[in-house]
Design a protein around this motif. Structure first.
Motif, PDB file in Angstrom:
ATOM      1  N   VAL B  88       0.861  -1.165   0.000  1.00 57.61           N
ATOM      2  CA  VAL B  88       0.000   0.000   0.000  1.00 57.61           C
ATOM      3  C   VAL B  88       0.901   1.219   0.000  1.00 57.61           C
ATOM      4  O   VAL B  88       2.053   1.148   0.433  1.00 57.61           O
ATOM      5  N   ASP B  89       0.370   2.318  -0.530  1.00 60.23           N
ATOM      6  CA  ASP B  89       1.188   3.518  -0.665  1.00 60.23           C
ATOM      7  C   ASP B  89       1.196   4.284   0.649  1.00 60.23           C
ATOM      8  O   ASP B  89       0.165   4.760   1.105  1.00 60.23           O
ATOM      9  N   GLU B  90       2.369   4.394   1.223  1.00 63.49           N
ATOM     10  CA  GLU B  90       2.526   5.024   2.537  1.00 63.49           C
ATOM     11  C   GLU B  90       2.091   6.477   2.566  1.00 63.49           C
ATOM     12  O   GLU B  90       1.671   6.979   3.597  1.00 63.49           O
ATOM     13  N   LEU B  91       2.272   7.152   1.454  1.00 68.35           N
ATOM     14  CA  LEU B  91       2.012   8.596   1.450  1.00 68.35           C
ATOM     15  C   LEU B  91       0.549   8.925   1.167  1.00 68.35           C
ATOM     16  O   LEU B  91       0.115  10.049   1.354  1.00 68.35           O
ATOM     17  N   LEU B  92      -0.191   7.928   0.695  1.00 64.59           N
ATOM     18  CA  LEU B  92      -1.618   8.159   0.481  1.00 64.59           C
ATOM     19  C   LEU B  92      -2.381   7.769   1.742  1.00 64.59           C
ATOM     20  O   LEU B  92      -1.875   7.039   2.590  1.00 64.59           O
ATOM     21  N   THR B  93      -3.609   8.231   1.855  1.00 69.23           N
ATOM     22  CA  THR B  93      -4.445   7.792   2.967  1.00 69.23           C
ATOM     23  C   THR B  93      -5.000   6.409   2.624  1.00 69.23           C
ATOM     24  O   THR B  93      -4.919   5.962   1.473  1.00 69.23           O
ATOM     25  N   GLY B  94      -5.555   5.759   3.633  1.00 65.16           N
ATOM     26  CA  GLY B  94      -6.163   4.448   3.392  1.00 65.16           C
ATOM     27  C   GLY B  94      -7.215   4.538   2.298  1.00 65.16           C
ATOM     28  O   GLY B  94      -7.252   3.726   1.376  1.00 65.16           O
TER      29      GLY B  94
END
Ligand SMILES: Nc1ncnc2c1ncn2[C@@H]1O[C@H](COP(=O)(O)OP(=O)(O)OP(=O)(O)O)[C@@H](O)[C@H]1O
Ligand SMILES: [Mg+2]
Lengths: 270, 326
Positions: B88-94
């Motif tokens: 999952v992309d750490e910089l995006l929100t869930g």
């Protein structure tokens, strides 16, 4: 219930239309832009680096360089504009290597999305970052004495050429990121264009001041012809010869590395 | 109905390593298959073949009747994948993560928004949904990763070690959740190193070891291969351990296993009560003091040991202390 499942399993996927592919690329670009906005440190880095080079050559080295009939600041600054987007591309290879390492590329490859979207979305977002950095560098250039002397149209064409050059090279950087796979190595390799193309070019000093064996290369490579085209577009003077060469280089680099990087992407694994 | 997943003589090597060696099995629609095996058994490699990420050297694999090589894109539209490491992309929100995946499944904007919200709620992430993933704990990331694999409501779900690294409560939640999906008709292939997990969730189990299928069947079938029961002896003094093992060896139908940490001897046996009594008497006659003596059904651990000669890696610590006596 079983029937529902069977139906689900049998439903073939909708064909991948260009419209869907574009929507995928948009989604990826938006994701990358969010990532860029949320790491202001990196954006700051890609602004500050060309600015420092500009200041060093304008005030520390430039005094020793005399080019007959030309004000050095107007000679130097177009080259720095190009340097900003050339080195900005390093972010492309870094980001792709990080995506590979994080496993994001595996996730994307397991989805029914268009394969090209990851790279198109990547290079588009990086082009936006390049434009942002370029605006800062242009502002600093004017601050230290650079002036646009040509018509507005020609100047805008020059800026468009810089953006085109940056976009074409971002496909080269995408290829590096996918080929070396490791963020650290990607960053090291991203310095190569600086030494192979930027320094041995007309960017900082006129080519006749270089050793004879270097001159044929320096005179014909893409950075030189693009910078010479930019100087003509910003300052006036004959532009056609350099401009078509510059555009050909950009198109050639774009096409070659588009094909290579899409191929690498297809096989890419961490 | 036919199989949702068919794996037919699939082989894959990496250089000198044989990651998969002519692996074959099928998974029926609406069932759960657990792929059980220690580190390096080839579980992830197989999942990557089935999710079109890796081309096998030979053999065929089909998902929903489609070939992984010829119809890769069709397969991608009907599978959900949660890889071994949460991607999952750490910089995006869930929420942004889920909506991106929904978009890339080519769902309409309305639909992926609703589904992202539903998935966040279902995975108890609703309150953290608008925080960047870098603030999430490991368990939250895994749940988000799983949520992402469900956004497309895929009929076939591939989960690579979905519960590794989760605390027992979260693991139980996840099991319940997988059971719900199966009740709705989803076919699930999951890999695990936990016997308990395979026993709890799976309709059928495939045991992989060094790239080869060493056993397959239901949990009960696998246990029956062991020929019945396990005699469990716990001696009072550790010094008696080896003596106890040799005293009861004759009653067994296989090698016994001693577990010094627990002062325990485990012996596969065919009969039940009669062996228990005879073994108890033999130990008593020779003055071995016992803490416990009993019969139990073999666990999959016992089965794995019997089949492969070593336990699963999760139990590596135990295995290190386990000696097989003949
Ligand atoms: N990309 C690769 N390159 C080289 N070797 C690989 C690659 N992927 C897997 N292998 C090897 O193939 C074998 C099987 O690996 P795989 O990841 O499938 O095992 P696994 O059962 O998933 O193990 P684990 O429980 O540790 O996740 C291992 O020996 C591994 O080293
Ligand atoms: Mg694995």
């Amino acid at each position: 219930m079983t029937n529902v499942t069977i139906k689900n399993l049998r439903s073939a996927s909708a064909p991948l239309t260009p419209k869907l592919a574009l929507r995928d690329a948009e989604g990826i670009a938006k994701r990358n832009l969010l990532r860029i906005l949320r790491t202001p440190r990196q954006v700051f880095g890609s602004i500050i680096q060309p600015c420092l080079i500009l200041l060093v050559f304008r005030y520390m080295v430039g005094g020793a360089i005399h080019i007959p009939g030309v004000d050095y600041v107007n000679y130097l600054v177009p080259a720095i504009f190009l340097e900003a987007v050339l080195m900005g591309g390093a972010n492309t290879s870094l980001a792709l290597a990080q995506d590979l390492q994080m496993g994001m590329i595996e996730r994307f490859r397991s989805l029914p999305m268009a394969r090209s979207a990851v790279l198109i979305g990547r290079t588009f977002a990086d082009a936006c970052r390049n434009v942002l950095a370029l605006m800062f560098v242009i502002a600093l250039g004017i601050l230290v004495g650079f002036r646009f002397h040509n018509s507005l149209g020609a100047c805008l064409a020059g800026i468009a050429l810089i953006i085109l050059f940056g976009y074409a090279f971002s496909w080269f950087y995408a290829t590096i990121g996918l080929a070396v796979k490791d963020p650290q190595t990607a960053q090291t390799f991203s310095l190569l264009p600086m030494f192979i193309l930027f320094f041995p070019s007309s960017a900082l000093v006129p080519i006749p001041t270089m050793p004879g064996w270097l001159q044929p290369f320096a005179a014909h490579q893409p950075v030189t012809v693009t910078i010479d085209a930019l100087r003509a577009l910003f300052d006036g003077g004959p532009v056609f010869n350099n401009l078509w060469q510059a555009i050909s280089w950009c198109v050639g680099i774009f096409l070659v590395f588009l094909v290579v990087s899409l191929n690498l992407y297809r096989k890419a694994t961490a | 109905m036919t199989a949702a997943i068919e794996v037919d003589e699939v082989s894959k090597r990496f250089g000198a390593t044989v990651a998969l060696d002519a692996v074959s099995f099928t998974v029926d629609v609406g069932t759960v298959l657990a792929l059980l095996g220690p580190n390096g058994a080839g579980k992830t490699t197989l999942v990557r073949v089935l999710t079109t990420l890796l081309v096998p050297d030979s053999g065929h694999a089909r998902v929903g009747g489609f070939d992984v090589q010829k119809d890769a894109r069709t397969i991608r539209s009907m599978i959900g994948l949660a890889g071994q490491y949460a991607t999952v992309d750490e910089l995006l929100t869930g929420r942004e993560n889920l909506e991106l995946v929904g978009l890339l499944y080519h769902l309409d904007k309305e639909l992926y928004r609703t589904r992202a919200q539903e998935a966040l709620e279902r995975m108890s992430l609703a309150s953290a949904g608008d925080q960047q993933v870098k603030t999430y704990s490991g368990g939250m990331r895994r749940r988000l990763d799983l949520a992402a694999s469900l956004i497309g409501q895929p009929p076939v779900l591939l989960l690579d070690e979905p519960t590794t690294g989760l605390d027992p409560r979260t693991r139980n939640d996840l099991w319940g959740f997988i059971e719900e999906l199966v009740a709705e008709g989803t076919t699930v292939l999951l890999t695990t190193q936990y016997m308990e997990e395979a026993e709890h969730l799976a309709n059928s189990i495939v045991v992989l070891d060094s790239g080869r299928v060493v056993a397959k069947g239901t949990a009960d079938e696998l246990k029956d291969r062991l020929g019945g029961n396990v005699l469990e002896v716990r001696v009072n003094k550790r010094a008696d351990l080896d003596r106890a093992a040799s005293l009861i060896a004759n009653f067994g139908n296989g090698p016994s296993r001693t577990n010094p940490d627990l002062n325990q001897v485990l012996l596969p046996i065919r009969d039940g009560a009669s062996v228990l009594i005879a073994a108890g008497r033999a130990l008593q006659d020779h003055g071995v003091a016992l803490d416990d003596l009993g019969i139990r059904r073999p666990s999959l651990d016992d089965v794995f040991l019997a089949i492969t000669g070593h336990t699963t890696d999760t139990h590596a610590v135990e295995a290190g202390n386990t000696e097989i006596s003949r």
